[in-house]
Design a protein around this motif. Structure first.
Motif, mmCIF file in Angstrom:
data_model
loop_
_atom_site.group_PDB
_atom_site.id
_atom_site.type_symbol
_atom_site.label_atom_id
_atom_site.label_comp_id
_atom_site.label_asym_id
_atom_site.label_seq_id
_atom_site.Cartn_x
_atom_site.Cartn_y
_atom_site.Cartn_z
ATOM 1 N N SER A 13 32.178 45.206 65.315
ATOM 2 C CA SER A 13 32.111 44.247 66.359
ATOM 3 C C SER A 13 31.286 44.373 67.878
ATOM 4 C CB SER A 13 33.581 44.197 66.629
ATOM 5 O OG SER A 13 34.122 43.193 67.881
ATOM 6 N N GLY A 14 31.176 44.002 68.681
ATOM 7 C CA GLY A 14 30.763 43.826 69.627
ATOM 8 C C GLY A 14 29.381 44.435 69.991
ATOM 9 N N GLY A 15 28.562 44.753 70.617
ATOM 10 C CA GLY A 15 27.097 45.055 70.535
ATOM 11 C C GLY A 15 26.954 46.084 69.893
ATOM 12 N N TYR A 45 35.157 40.568 63.352
ATOM 13 C CA TYR A 45 36.533 39.277 63.732
ATOM 14 C C TYR A 45 36.126 38.007 63.273
ATOM 15 C CZ TYR A 45 38.430 43.119 66.026
ATOM 16 O OH TYR A 45 39.370 44.413 66.717
ATOM 17 N N ARG A 76 30.083 38.425 68.488
ATOM 18 C CA ARG A 76 31.719 38.317 68.965
ATOM 19 C C ARG A 76 32.521 37.024 68.539
ATOM 20 N NH1 ARG A 76 30.451 41.938 73.078
ATOM 21 N NH2 ARG A 76 27.676 42.466 73.272
ATOM 22 N N SER A 77 33.693 37.282 68.521
ATOM 23 C CA SER A 77 34.612 35.772 68.691
ATOM 24 C C SER A 77 35.220 35.548 69.103
ATOM 25 C CB SER A 77 35.054 35.916 67.041
ATOM 26 O OG SER A 77 35.908 34.973 66.980
ATOM 27 N N PHE A 80 38.365 34.214 67.386
ATOM 28 C CA PHE A 80 40.093 35.626 67.350
ATOM 29 C C PHE A 80 40.528 35.412 68.688
ATOM 30 C CE2 PHE A 80 41.081 40.049 67.285
ATOM 31 C CZ PHE A 80 41.876 39.613 65.432
ATOM 32 N N LYS A 81 40.037 35.330 69.671
ATOM 33 C CA LYS A 81 40.955 35.795 71.323
ATOM 34 C C LYS A 81 41.894 34.947 70.829
ATOM 35 C CE LYS A 81 36.981 37.245 74.310
ATOM 36 N NZ LYS A 81 36.502 37.022 75.130
ATOM 37 N N GLY A 106 33.539 48.355 71.053
ATOM 38 C CA GLY A 106 34.141 48.779 72.073
ATOM 39 C C GLY A 106 35.222 48.300 72.802
ATOM 40 N N ASP A 107 35.498 47.596 74.438
ATOM 41 C CA ASP A 107 36.941 48.268 74.711
ATOM 42 C C ASP A 107 37.554 46.341 74.237
ATOM 43 O OD1 ASP A 107 37.636 50.086 76.420
ATOM 44 O OD2 ASP A 107 36.048 49.221 78.072
ATOM 45 N N GLY A 108 36.836 46.003 74.633
ATOM 46 C CA GLY A 108 36.602 44.119 73.299
ATOM 47 C C GLY A 108 37.336 44.731 72.237
ATOM 48 N N THR A 109 36.601 45.144 71.380
ATOM 49 C CA THR A 109 36.397 45.336 70.228
ATOM 50 C C THR A 109 38.917 45.822 69.453
ATOM 51 O OG1 THR A 109 34.496 45.871 69.104
ATOM 52 C CG2 THR A 109 36.664 46.560 67.480
ATOM 53 N N GLY A 112 41.055 43.066 70.304
ATOM 54 C CA GLY A 112 41.092 42.750 69.329
ATOM 55 C C GLY A 112 41.833 42.706 67.842
ATOM 56 N N ARG A 175 24.945 48.544 81.387
ATOM 57 C CA ARG A 175 26.279 47.609 81.525
ATOM 58 C C ARG A 175 26.435 48.428 83.512
ATOM 59 N NH1 ARG A 175 29.865 45.361 77.135
ATOM 60 N NH2 ARG A 175 30.637 47.693 77.344
HETATM 61 P P1 ATP Z 1 30.290 46.323 73.715
HETATM 62 O O1 ATP Z 1 31.040 47.170 74.288
HETATM 63 O O2 ATP Z 1 29.117 46.402 72.784
HETATM 64 O O3 ATP Z 1 30.854 44.906 74.827
HETATM 65 P P2 ATP Z 1 32.624 45.698 72.687
HETATM 66 O O4 ATP Z 1 33.772 45.511 71.497
HETATM 67 O O5 ATP Z 1 33.251 45.659 74.333
HETATM 68 O O6 ATP Z 1 31.602 45.982 72.488
HETATM 69 P P3 ATP Z 1 32.859 42.791 73.202
HETATM 70 O O7 ATP Z 1 32.511 40.851 73.348
HETATM 71 O O8 ATP Z 1 33.567 42.674 74.749
HETATM 72 O O9 ATP Z 1 32.890 43.336 72.466
HETATM 73 O O10 ATP Z 1 34.790 42.210 72.434
HETATM 74 C C1 ATP Z 1 34.393 42.065 70.710
HETATM 75 C C2 ATP Z 1 35.214 41.147 70.372
HETATM 76 O O11 ATP Z 1 36.920 41.800 70.375
HETATM 77 C C3 ATP Z 1 34.935 39.711 70.891
HETATM 78 O O12 ATP Z 1 34.098 39.284 70.022
HETATM 79 C C4 ATP Z 1 36.325 39.422 70.072
HETATM 80 O O13 ATP Z 1 36.601 38.967 68.969
HETATM 81 C C5 ATP Z 1 37.571 39.927 70.042
HETATM 82 N N1 ATP Z 1 38.161 40.120 71.372
HETATM 83 C C6 ATP Z 1 37.616 40.915 72.272
HETATM 84 N N2 ATP Z 1 39.130 41.261 73.752
HETATM 85 C C7 ATP Z 1 40.019 40.840 72.777
HETATM 86 C C8 ATP Z 1 41.225 40.031 72.861
HETATM 87 N N3 ATP Z 1 41.753 40.030 74.628
HETATM 88 N N4 ATP Z 1 41.989 39.034 71.989
HETATM 89 C C9 ATP Z 1 41.713 39.355 70.993
HETATM 90 N N5 ATP Z 1 40.446 40.128 70.790
HETATM 91 C C10 ATP Z 1 39.382 39.449 71.601
#
Ligand code: ATP
Length: 326
Positions: A13-15, A45, A76-77, A80-81, A106-109, A112, A175
């Motif tokens: 998930s993410g990048g 997600y 990126r979803s 799912f948020k 990453g952190d966003g993942t 999630g 970034r």
């Molecule tokens: P990269 O480091 O490449 O950006 P990442 O995992 O941080 O990777 P994000 O786009 O921030 O990338 O997050 C990936 C996915 O995780 C989001 O598209 C979303 O589906 C889920 N996500 C992120 N933040 C949340 C949140 N607060 N609650 C639920 N799901 C989330």
């Protein structure tokens, strides 16, 4: 103690980051070796929300360890948020009979993953991003490959810059973090490196370094700019204004995200994938697999998300020491 689990899911998930496939392969192979079935969830997600999956076996992961990108696709979803999206994802987990999920990103993942675990699905996160900007882990999968790709590109640029006695300004990804720029700057012997962790003063950090290099006899100059520290075009204009040089600008962009993963990303990714399955099997869901001093460690997701890591500024001192004499 081993926890009775029958089936797990794995998603990216993410990048994307080179080495994600090595992690997926390790998850599937380790699960199989423990008699646990593995389901690949496609497109992050979104795949959990829509029930977009593929049953994984030895065949689906053969010859992927050397491939960049992710065979499970990533996305990126936004849905799912939302609470509704998360409920749909939980329903899919229940329908497929998933006893746990391994989420690579990453952190966003991980945020999630935390949301999903709060809905009762054990989730283990694995850090993968070329930016190395995840607080809980000293190393993130993909970083080494991205460094090597940037080094390769800059070495090629240097050949032509040297021949024409030019100045080159190269913008690398990262970034808001300067890991990629600093490591690559050291590895390519850059004249100057700009990173967001240090206040940027173009006169002090670039123009003066170019002058010193020229005085030491150099006729070509390589300036590396982290995308979070400014735009290569702007820096180039400032160099031109101050020195009269006519720098050539290269923005490396997404080529840094591709390519066959290095041995470090394959090896570390494989160990992380193995540990993630072990964590689920020992009933230790809701955690992130991270590296600390070369070891693989297991950190509670909430704690992991609150962690920050210290930027290795001592490496900037190394860079300065080896570039001051041109
Ligand atoms: P990269 O480091 O490449 O950006 P990442 O995992 O941080 O990777 P994000 O786009 O921030 O990338 O997050 C990936 C996915 O995780 C989001 O598209 C979303 O589906 C889920 N996500 C992120 N933040 C949340 C949140 N607060 N609650 C639920 N799901 C989330």
């Amino acid at each position: 103690m081993e926890h009775k689990i029958k089936r797990i899911g794995v998603l990216t998930s993410g990048g994307d980051a080179p080495g994600m496939n090595a992690v997926v392969r390790a998850v599937v192979r380790t699960a199989m070796s423990r008699g646990v079935e593995c389901i690949g969830i496609r497109r992050g997600y979104n795949g959990l929300i829509k029930g977009d999956f593929i049953r994984m076996d030895a065949g689906t992961v053969s010859h992927i360890i050397e491939k960049g990108g992710t065979v499970l696709y990533t996305a990126r979803s936004e849905e799912f948020k939302t609470e509704e999206g998360q409920k749909k994802a939980v329903d899919t987990c229940r329908l497929l009979g998933l006893d746990g999920v391994i989420a690579i990103g990453g952190d966003g993942t991980f945020r999630g993953a935390l949301a999903l675990s709060r809905h009762g699905i054990p989730v283990v996160g694995i850090p993968a991003t070329i930016d190395n900007d995840i607080g809980c882990s000293q190393y993130t999968i993909g970083f080494d490959t991205a460094c090597n790709t940037a080094v390769y590109a800059i070495d090629m640029l240097r050949d032509t810059m040297q021949s024409h006695e030019r100045c080159s300004v190269v913008e690398v990804m990262g970034r808001q973090a300067g890991y990629l720029a600093l490591y690559v700057g050291i590895a390519t012997g850059a004249t100057a490196v700009l990173i967001p962790e240090r206040s940027v003063d173009v006169e002090r950090d670039v123009v003066e370094k170019i002058r010193q290099a020229r005085l030491a006899g150099r006729t070509h100059f390589m300036v590396v700019v982290a995308e979070g520290a400014g735009s290569a075009m702007d820096i180039s204009a400032k160099i031109h204004e101050a020195t009269g040089l006519d720098p050539r600008v290269t923005v490396l962009g997404h080529i840094q995200r591709g390519g066959s993963p290095t041995s470090r990303d394959r090896e570390t990714g494989t160990r992380m994938g193995y540990e993630a399955v072990q964590a689920l099997m020992s009933g230790n869901g809701n955690c992130v697999i991270a590296t600390k001093d070369g070891k693989i460690v297991n950190i509670d997701i909430e704690e992991a998300l609150a962690m920050t890591k210290e930027f290795p500024m001592d490496r900037y001192d190394v860079l300065e020491a080896v570039t001051t004499n041109g």
